[in-house]
Motif scaffolding. Structure first.
Motif, PDB file in Angstrom:
ATOM      1  N   GLY A   1       0.788  -1.230   0.000  1.00  0.00           N
ATOM      2  CA  GLY A   1       0.000   0.000   0.000  1.00  0.00           C
ATOM      3  C   GLY A   1       0.817   1.276   0.000  1.00  0.00           C
ATOM      4  N   LEU A   2       2.098   1.194  -0.372  1.00  0.00           N
ATOM      5  CA  LEU A   2       2.958   2.382  -0.317  1.00  0.00           C
ATOM      6  C   LEU A   2       2.489   3.461  -1.279  1.00  0.00           C
ATOM      7  CD1 LEU A   2       6.538   0.791  -0.166  1.00  0.00           C
ATOM      8  CD2 LEU A   2       5.112   1.584   1.722  1.00  0.00           C
ATOM      9  N   THR A   3       1.883   3.042  -2.416  1.00  0.00           N
ATOM     10  CA  THR A   3       1.509   4.010  -3.447  1.00  0.00           C
ATOM     11  C   THR A   3       0.017   4.319  -3.460  1.00  0.00           C
ATOM     12  OG1 THR A   3       1.396   2.186  -5.048  1.00  0.00           O
ATOM     13  CG2 THR A   3       3.462   3.434  -4.919  1.00  0.00           C
ATOM     14  N   ALA A   4      -0.714   3.817  -2.461  1.00  0.00           N
ATOM     15  CA  ALA A   4      -2.125   4.171  -2.329  1.00  0.00           C
ATOM     16  C   ALA A   4      -2.244   5.651  -1.974  1.00  0.00           C
ATOM     17  CB  ALA A   4      -2.785   3.314  -1.258  1.00  0.00           C
ATOM     18  N   LYS A   5      -3.409   6.216  -2.160  1.00  0.00           N
ATOM     19  CA  LYS A   5      -3.600   7.640  -1.876  1.00  0.00           C
ATOM     20  C   LYS A   5      -3.278   7.963  -0.422  1.00  0.00           C
ATOM     21  CE  LYS A   5      -6.892  11.407  -2.601  1.00  0.00           C
ATOM     22  NZ  LYS A   5      -8.249  11.776  -3.057  1.00  0.00           N
ATOM     23  N   SER A   6      -3.497   6.991   0.464  1.00  0.00           N
ATOM     24  CA  SER A   6      -3.199   7.183   1.879  1.00  0.00           C
ATOM     25  C   SER A   6      -1.830   6.621   2.262  1.00  0.00           C
ATOM     26  CB  SER A   6      -4.273   6.503   2.732  1.00  0.00           C
ATOM     27  OG  SER A   6      -4.330   5.110   2.436  1.00  0.00           O
ATOM     28  N   GLY A   7      -1.058   6.153   1.266  1.00  0.00           N
ATOM     29  CA  GLY A   7       0.225   5.529   1.538  1.00  0.00           C
ATOM     30  C   GLY A   7       1.356   6.521   1.697  1.00  0.00           C
ATOM     31  N   ARG A   8       2.555   5.986   1.872  1.00  0.00           N
ATOM     32  CA  ARG A   8       3.727   6.838   2.095  1.00  0.00           C
ATOM     33  C   ARG A   8       4.033   7.712   0.892  1.00  0.00           C
ATOM     34  NH1 ARG A   8       9.133   6.063   1.075  1.00  0.00           N
ATOM     35  NH2 ARG A   8       8.934   3.831   0.676  1.00  0.00           N
ATOM     36  N   LEU A   9       3.840   7.196  -0.325  1.00  0.00           N
ATOM     37  CA  LEU A   9       4.075   7.971  -1.542  1.00  0.00           C
ATOM     38  C   LEU A   9       2.930   7.715  -2.523  1.00  0.00           C
ATOM     39  CD1 LEU A   9       5.915   9.894  -3.116  1.00  0.00           C
ATOM     40  CD2 LEU A   9       7.087   7.889  -4.062  1.00  0.00           C
ATOM     41  N   PRO A  10       1.853   8.494  -2.419  1.00  0.00           N
ATOM     42  CA  PRO A  10       0.725   8.292  -3.335  1.00  0.00           C
ATOM     43  C   PRO A  10       1.155   8.432  -4.796  1.00  0.00           C
ATOM     44  CG  PRO A  10       0.125   9.770  -1.536  1.00  0.00           C
ATOM     45  CD  PRO A  10       1.612   9.574  -1.452  1.00  0.00           C
ATOM     46  N   VAL A  11       0.786   7.447  -5.590  1.00  0.00           N
ATOM     47  CA  VAL A  11       1.095   7.471  -7.021  1.00  0.00           C
ATOM     48  C   VAL A  11      -0.210   7.492  -7.804  1.00  0.00           C
ATOM     49  CG1 VAL A  11       2.116   6.190  -8.946  1.00  0.00           C
ATOM     50  CG2 VAL A  11       3.325   6.322  -6.759  1.00  0.00           C
ATOM     51  N   ASN A  12      -0.333   8.480  -8.659  1.00  0.00           N
ATOM     52  CA  ASN A  12      -1.505   8.661  -9.519  1.00  0.00           C
ATOM     53  C   ASN A  12      -2.785   8.890  -8.718  1.00  0.00           C
ATOM     54  OD1 ASN A  12      -0.019   8.545 -11.864  1.00  0.00           O
ATOM     55  ND2 ASN A  12      -0.289   6.335 -12.123  1.00  0.00           N
ATOM     56  N   ALA A  13      -2.726   9.887  -7.844  1.00  0.00           N
ATOM     57  CA  ALA A  13      -3.936  10.287  -7.117  1.00  0.00           C
ATOM     58  C   ALA A  13      -4.996  10.820  -8.072  1.00  0.00           C
ATOM     59  CB  ALA A  13      -3.593  11.357  -6.072  1.00  0.00           C
ATOM     60  N   SER A  14      -4.587  11.188  -9.279  1.00  0.00           N
ATOM     61  CA  SER A  14      -5.509  11.665 -10.306  1.00  0.00           C
ATOM     62  C   SER A  14      -6.262  10.534 -10.993  1.00  0.00           C
ATOM     63  CB  SER A  14      -4.736  12.436 -11.380  1.00  0.00           C
ATOM     64  OG  SER A  14      -3.891  11.544 -12.103  1.00  0.00           O
ATOM     65  N   GLY A  15      -5.846   9.297 -10.747  1.00  0.00           N
ATOM     66  CA  GLY A  15      -6.347   8.153 -11.498  1.00  0.00           C
ATOM     67  C   GLY A  15      -5.394   7.716 -12.584  1.00  0.00           C
ATOM     68  N   GLY A  16      -4.379   8.570 -12.846  1.00  0.00           N
ATOM     69  CA  GLY A  16      -3.389   8.209 -13.847  1.00  0.00           C
ATOM     70  C   GLY A  16      -3.980   8.106 -15.239  1.00  0.00           C
TER      71      GLY A  16
END
Length: 389
Positions: free
Chosen positions: A315-330
């Motif tokens: 879950g590191l790249t989830a919106k609530s994770g340490r480094l959110p990846v693609n919070a836009s939906g990508g």
């Protein structure tokens, strides 16, 4: 040297647009971007346009179409760029170079593509021009087939990651619900993304429909200014570091799983920024296919080669994770109109940094990262961005 800063932007809805062509799409974002920046059209010193085209439309000379849509820009120098799926970032970086070389104080960057007017098979053939056709032009499934082969090779080397790809897809679709500009605002959930079905068939095994970005129409625009000009304006988003690195086009001449150009671009941009991944609040990355996002975790340094699966599982790249990846939906949920993509990604990052991202907003601590690539990690652009004001 005065650095270029983003002082305004605009973004059209992505999807199947009722607007007929790139002329209309660009016109839909130019005036709103100027209004958002507080800069008049007469103050723009140069226009930098990103449109791939290459057969999407018989009308080319795309740079000249901006003034067709907004006659206030009739006598402003304009030039068009193409760099496959990184076309928008190529236009942006050239505009920044223009300002930082002292050739102008303000610039308008516009990215657009009209893709949905053609049958899917024709779109796929046009997109294959972003590979080395002499060796890769007959791959079944077009560019999806190209990344399907990469996914197959990755699974053979590191083990089956179908579930992790479904987790990436589900994450990005969940995030896309909060993006008012997204092509697909629907949370499909992990089970749907992980199951091959009539509604989610293989496109290029092991990639399913939910592993592939969408064919979309859309446009985005950015207004740039030098530091002195930006100072009295409402907002300013700066670039702490940026790097463009190319790799060889033919996959036969490199390890297609290494994304070495992307790795070098990330390392170079972070070094210029004097930062590490731990300093970033979010990343917008180029998830044209879920396998691309997985390998990009490794290229940016979140995991060692073959261990990107742990990033998504933890879950590191989830919106609530340490480094959110693609919070836009990508690209997966937002859509992927080729020429608009790189500009759109930088708009999304600027919105986050300025606190104007609405329901997409993540918790901010300073810096954001953008990775946009052209082709199969051939043209690699990384921006490390920060809020100046």
């Amino acid at each position: 040297m005065s650095k270029a800063q983003i002082v305004g932007w605009a973004h059209s809805p992505f999807g199947k647009s009722p607007l007929e062509n790139t002329e209309q799409l660009m016109a839909s974002v130019v005036a709103p971007a100027l209004e958002h920046s507080g800069i008049g059209a007469a103050d723009i010193d140069g226009i930098f346009v990103g449109v791939m085209n290459n057969g999407f439309s018989k009308q080319d000379f795309q740079a000249a179409l901006v003034a067709m849509g907004d006659e206030r820009l009739t006598y402003t120098p304009a030039v068009r760029f193409e760099n496959a799926c990184a076309t928008g970032s190529a236009a942006l970086y050239s505009a920044m170079d223009f300002i930082e070389a002292g050739r102008g104080r303000m610039a308008l960057v516009v990215g657009a593509e009209k893709m949905t007017a053609l049958p899917t098979a024709e779109v796929g053939d046009i997109l294959l021009s972003a590979c080395y056709r002499a060796e890769e032009g007959d791959i079944p499934g077009g560019f999806a087939g190209q990344f399907g082969r990469i996914a197959q090779a990755y699974f053979q080397r590191y083990g089956d990651c179908s579930e992790e790809l479904a987790m990436i897809s589900a994450k990005n679709h969940e995030n896309g619900v909060s993006n008012p500009y997204a092509h697909m605002r629907k949370d499909f959930g992990f089970d749907f993304c992980n199951t091959v079905s009539e509604k989610n068939p293989y496109v290029a095994a092991p990639l399913r429909r939910t592993d592939c970005s969408l064919i979309s129409d859309g446009a985005a625009a950015l207004v740039l200014a030098d530091e002195e000009t930006a100072a009295p304006l409402s907002r300013a988003i700066g670039f702490r570091g940026r790097k463009h690195v190319n790799d060889v086009l033919a996959l036969s001449r490199r390890d297609p799983l290494a994304f070495e150009g992307a790795r070098r671009a990330w390392a170079g941009a972070l070094e210029l920024a004097g930062a590490s991944l731990d300093d970033l609040s979010f990343v917008e990355t180029h998830d044209c296919f879920t396998i691309a996002e997985l390998i990009e975790y490794e290229a940016m340094g979140l995991a060692r080669p073959g261990e990107g699966r742990h990033v998504v599982r933890e879950g590191l790249t989830a919106k609530s994770g340490r480094l959110p990846v693609n919070a836009s939906g990508g690209l997966k949920a937002k859509g992927h109109p080729i020429g608009a993509t790189g500009v759109s990604m930088h708009v999304m990052a600027a919105m986050q940094l300025s606190g104007e991202a609405g329901d997409m907003q993540v918790k901010m601590s300073g810096l954001g990262g953008v990775f946009n690539m052209g082709g199969t990690a051939v043209a690699n652009y990384v921006s490390i961005m920060e809020r100046v004001r």
